[in-house]
Structures are given as C-alpha cells and as structure tokens.
Design a protein around this motif. Structure first.
Motif, PDB file in Angstrom:
ATOM      1  N   GLY A 243      23.261 -82.482  -7.620  1.00 61.55           N
ATOM      2  CA  GLY A 243      21.864 -82.047  -7.746  1.00 61.55           C
ATOM      3  C   GLY A 243      20.914 -81.610  -8.460  1.00 61.55           C
ATOM      4  O   GLY A 243      22.032 -81.876  -9.699  1.00 61.55           O
ATOM      5  N   PRO A 244      19.898 -81.393  -8.616  1.00 60.36           N
ATOM      6  CA  PRO A 244      19.078 -81.718  -9.171  1.00 60.36           C
ATOM      7  C   PRO A 244      19.394 -80.031  -9.919  1.00 60.36           C
ATOM      8  O   PRO A 244      20.049 -79.226  -9.606  1.00 60.36           O
TER       9      PRO A 244
ATOM     10  N   ARG B 193      24.912 -84.837 -11.191  1.00 59.34           N
ATOM     11  CA  ARG B 193      24.085 -86.141 -10.971  1.00 59.34           C
ATOM     12  C   ARG B 193      24.987 -87.104  -9.981  1.00 59.34           C
ATOM     13  O   ARG B 193      24.219 -87.454  -9.167  1.00 59.34           O
ATOM     14  N   ASP B 194      26.164 -87.801 -11.029  1.00 58.32           N
ATOM     15  CA  ASP B 194      26.099 -89.123  -9.477  1.00 58.32           C
ATOM     16  C   ASP B 194      27.614 -89.023  -9.946  1.00 58.32           C
ATOM     17  O   ASP B 194      28.439 -90.051  -9.561  1.00 58.32           O
ATOM     18  N   ILE B 195      28.566 -87.306  -9.363  1.00 61.48           N
ATOM     19  CA  ILE B 195      29.699 -87.127  -8.660  1.00 61.48           C
ATOM     20  C   ILE B 195      29.951 -87.924  -7.363  1.00 61.48           C
ATOM     21  O   ILE B 195      30.667 -89.068  -6.925  1.00 61.48           O
ATOM     22  N   GLY B 196      29.495 -87.839  -6.723  1.00 64.66           N
ATOM     23  CA  GLY B 196      29.353 -88.430  -5.142  1.00 64.66           C
ATOM     24  C   GLY B 196      29.423 -90.003  -4.814  1.00 64.66           C
ATOM     25  O   GLY B 196      29.676 -90.495  -4.685  1.00 64.66           O
ATOM     26  N   THR B 197      28.823 -90.494  -6.443  1.00 69.14           N
ATOM     27  CA  THR B 197      28.172 -92.232  -5.984  1.00 69.14           C
ATOM     28  C   THR B 197      29.003 -92.948  -7.286  1.00 69.14           C
ATOM     29  O   THR B 197      29.051 -94.090  -6.954  1.00 69.14           O
ATOM     30  N   ILE B 198      29.048 -92.021  -8.252  1.00 67.25           N
ATOM     31  CA  ILE B 198      29.442 -93.289  -9.031  1.00 67.25           C
ATOM     32  C   ILE B 198      30.883 -92.626 -10.002  1.00 67.25           C
ATOM     33  O   ILE B 198      32.022 -93.153  -9.697  1.00 67.25           O
ATOM     34  N   ILE B 199      31.178 -91.081 -10.044  1.00 64.05           N
ATOM     35  CA  ILE B 199      32.188 -90.663 -10.194  1.00 64.05           C
ATOM     36  C   ILE B 199      33.502 -90.511  -9.515  1.00 64.05           C
ATOM     37  O   ILE B 199      34.664 -91.984 -10.148  1.00 64.05           O
ATOM     38  N   CYS B 200      33.184 -90.027  -8.181  1.00 65.94           N
ATOM     39  CA  CYS B 200      34.385 -89.905  -7.918  1.00 65.94           C
ATOM     40  C   CYS B 200      33.228 -90.749  -5.591  1.00 65.94           C
ATOM     41  O   CYS B 200      33.326 -89.919  -5.508  1.00 65.94           O
TER      42      CYS B 200
ATOM     43  N   ASP C 160      20.696 -96.471 -14.394  1.00 64.59           N
ATOM     44  CA  ASP C 160      21.943 -96.805 -14.535  1.00 64.59           C
ATOM     45  C   ASP C 160      22.348 -95.007 -13.889  1.00 64.59           C
ATOM     46  O   ASP C 160      21.965 -94.000 -13.783  1.00 64.59           O
ATOM     47  N   ALA C 161      23.389 -94.409 -13.024  1.00 66.08           N
ATOM     48  CA  ALA C 161      23.362 -93.906 -12.029  1.00 66.08           C
ATOM     49  C   ALA C 161      22.785 -92.791 -11.521  1.00 66.08           C
ATOM     50  O   ALA C 161      22.324 -91.259 -12.077  1.00 66.08           O
ATOM     51  N   PRO C 162      21.505 -92.620 -10.845  1.00 70.53           N
ATOM     52  CA  PRO C 162      20.219 -92.310 -10.772  1.00 70.53           C
ATOM     53  C   PRO C 162      20.517 -90.897  -9.544  1.00 70.53           C
ATOM     54  O   PRO C 162      21.534 -90.953  -9.154  1.00 70.53           O
ATOM     55  N   LEU C 163      19.181 -90.056  -9.771  1.00 74.87           N
ATOM     56  CA  LEU C 163      20.616 -88.427  -8.999  1.00 74.87           C
ATOM     57  C   LEU C 163      19.828 -89.162  -8.379  1.00 74.87           C
ATOM     58  O   LEU C 163      18.584 -89.159  -7.553  1.00 74.87           O
ATOM     59  N   LYS C 164      20.824 -88.838  -7.048  1.00 71.86           N
ATOM     60  CA  LYS C 164      20.467 -89.264  -5.227  1.00 71.86           C
ATOM     61  C   LYS C 164      21.728 -88.908  -4.751  1.00 71.86           C
ATOM     62  O   LYS C 164      22.493 -88.593  -5.195  1.00 71.86           O
TER      63      LYS C 164
ATOM     64  N   ALA D  95      10.069 -82.751 -15.034  1.00 71.20           N
ATOM     65  CA  ALA D  95      10.270 -83.662 -16.282  1.00 71.20           C
ATOM     66  C   ALA D  95      11.172 -84.575 -15.728  1.00 71.20           C
ATOM     67  O   ALA D  95      11.889 -85.442 -16.874  1.00 71.20           O
ATOM     68  N   ARG D  96      12.497 -83.088 -16.076  1.00 64.90           N
ATOM     69  CA  ARG D  96      13.516 -83.561 -16.115  1.00 64.90           C
ATOM     70  C   ARG D  96      14.421 -84.676 -15.220  1.00 64.90           C
ATOM     71  O   ARG D  96      15.388 -85.731 -14.831  1.00 64.90           O
ATOM     72  N   ASP D  97      13.390 -83.798 -13.876  1.00 60.92           N
ATOM     73  CA  ASP D  97      13.707 -84.568 -11.792  1.00 60.92           C
ATOM     74  C   ASP D  97      13.386 -85.839 -12.479  1.00 60.92           C
ATOM     75  O   ASP D  97      14.274 -86.613 -12.245  1.00 60.92           O
ATOM     76  N   ALA D  98      12.450 -85.959 -12.926  1.00 65.33           N
ATOM     77  CA  ALA D  98      11.345 -87.508 -13.008  1.00 65.33           C
ATOM     78  C   ALA D  98      12.654 -88.952 -13.628  1.00 65.33           C
ATOM     79  O   ALA D  98      13.036 -89.352 -13.333  1.00 65.33           O
ATOM     80  N   ARG D  99      13.236 -87.902 -15.043  1.00 63.72           N
ATOM     81  CA  ARG D  99      13.806 -89.214 -16.131  1.00 63.72           C
ATOM     82  C   ARG D  99      14.977 -89.247 -14.895  1.00 63.72           C
ATOM     83  O   ARG D  99      15.472 -89.939 -15.264  1.00 63.72           O
ATOM     84  N   ASP D 100      15.766 -87.972 -14.327  1.00 67.34           N
ATOM     85  CA  ASP D 100      16.959 -88.652 -13.476  1.00 67.34           C
ATOM     86  C   ASP D 100      17.396 -89.053 -12.783  1.00 67.34           C
ATOM     87  O   ASP D 100      17.885 -89.947 -11.931  1.00 67.34           O
ATOM     88  N   MET D 101      16.421 -88.719 -12.061  1.00 67.21           N
ATOM     89  CA  MET D 101      15.653 -89.847 -11.232  1.00 67.21           C
ATOM     90  C   MET D 101      15.683 -91.418 -10.896  1.00 67.21           C
ATOM     91  O   MET D 101      15.647 -92.227 -10.014  1.00 67.21           O
TER      92      MET D 101
END
Ligand code: C5P
Length: 207
Positions: free
Chosen positions: A9-10, A109-116, A168-172, A158-164
């Motif tokens: 999450g953000p 930010r990427d635990i469920g999508t990339i890490i695990c 590579d591994a955008p927040l979603k 600003a951080r939300d925009a950069r993370d989303m």
C-alpha cells in the motif's frame, strides 16, 4: 511452516501498523521493506552510489529507525527505488525472509506482486491522500520534525506518483489481494479487519 502475509500500500496507509499487529498476534517475523530502501537512500545522501549501497546493505544499516524516518530520506528512497539494479540487489534477502520457517509478514509496495506472489494472504491497504498526509504530518510533527501539512501532502503525492508510475515493480494491488480502505477506520478496526482475513489462512496452514 512457510506462511507469508504480504501487505502492500501507499505511504501512511496504515500498512506498517497493521503488519506489526498481525506479526505480533500470530507469532510471525516482520520485515518493513521500506526500511531497506530508506537505508539505501541514507547512504546515497551521504555520497554512495545507490546500486553499490544496495549491494553492500547490512542488517546494522536498518537499526537507526528514527534517523531513517525523515521526510528527506522518504523522498530519496522513492528515487532510488526506481532503479532496477537497486531492487534486484534487495530481492533475495526479501524472498528468503518471506519464506523463512515459522512464517513472516512483509510490508511494502511489491510484496504480493514481485517478492512473494505465492503469499498465503495478500492485503492491499489504502486511504485517501488527504487522510494519509494528515497522519504522516501528525507523526512527524510529534517527533519534532520541521514540517507543514501542505508540505507533507505534496510529499505524499509526489511519492505516490513515483511509486505507482515506475516501470519496475510499480505499486499496485496484487492478483488476489484483498483491499482494506482505512480512511474512515480506527487503528483497532483496521487491525481487526486484517486479522479476520489472515487468521483462517494461518490456522489452515498451521494444521
Ligand atoms: O514504506 P516506506 O514509506 O518506508 O517506503 C519508502 C519508499 O521505499 C517508498 O516510497 C517506495 O518508493 C520504496 N519502497 C519500494 N518497495 C517496497 C518498499 C518501499 O519501492 N517494497
């Protein structure tokens, strides 16, 4: 038993508080993966190159949490987090932590999508930007940081925009993740909601 709860999450959505509570209540290890990026950012601000700092990261670099939780380091963390080689350098440690014996909760930010992606429980914790900025402002002001509500809201956005928007591994939300919107929830209610989702899977895995 390998059992993973992935919490994404953000900033200031409540995911850290929820993750710590889940780990404590279920007896699982906890890793705040944001601290890894913050530690790389701190080294970068002191003159290191981000990729070298990520490759050389040691557990002792995560110890000074108060120092790592400034607004300046948060912004820099989201900048080094865009660099694929930085993310790659931190991958193995996070994956091993996620599948450690006894089970683990990881938040980021990427635990469920990339890490695990195979995590038994995946949560996506959100709240409106205004609510999150208010929470973060109160936290930082209480610790004596020199911040304004408007400045914190700008930083969060600003951080939300950069993370989303990074490639590579955008927040979603991960496939299969359950969303919890904490905008109008107390901390206690948010923890209860997360526990109600996680406990049945935990009981099934422990059987
Ligand atoms: O969670 P926290 O606010 O401490 O994270 C700081 C920054 O680290 C985030 O804004 C994000 O850019 C980065 N991060 C990431 N992937 C994670 C955890 C954090 O990119 N799993």
């Amino acid at each position: 038993m390998a059992f993973t709860i992935a919490v994404d999450g953000p900033a200031a959505s409540g995911k850290g508080t929820i993750s710590r509570a889940l780990a404590e209540q279920l007896g699982l290890a906890h890793l705040d993966t944001g601290l890894l990026y913050r530690a790389v950012a701190a080294a970068t601000l002191q003159g290191a190159t981000p990729v070298a700092a990520a490759r050389a990261l040691a557990p002792s670099d995560l110890e000074n949490e108060d120092f790592l939780r400034t607004a300046e380091i948060a912004q820099e963390a989201s900048k080094v987090a865009v660099i694929s080689e930085v993310r790659a350098a931190l991958l193995d440690f996070q994956r091993a932590f996620a599948r450690r014996q006894g089970g683990a909760v990881l938040d980021g930010r990427d635990i469920g999508t990339i890490i695990c992606p195979e995590a038994e429980v995946k949560l996506f914790v959100t709240a409106s930007a205004e609510v999150r900025a208010r929470r973060r402002y109160r936290e930082l002001a209480a610790k004596g940081h020199d911040v304004t509500p408007e400045g914190v809201l700008e930083d969060v956005q600003a951080r939300d925009a950069r993370d989303m928007n990074r490639s590579d591994a955008p927040l979603k939300a991960a496939a299969g993740a359950v969303s919890i919107d904490t905008s109008d929830m107390s901390i206690t209610d948010a923890i209860e909601a997360a526990l109600a989702l996680a406990r049945p899977a935990f009981d099934a895995a422990a059987r």
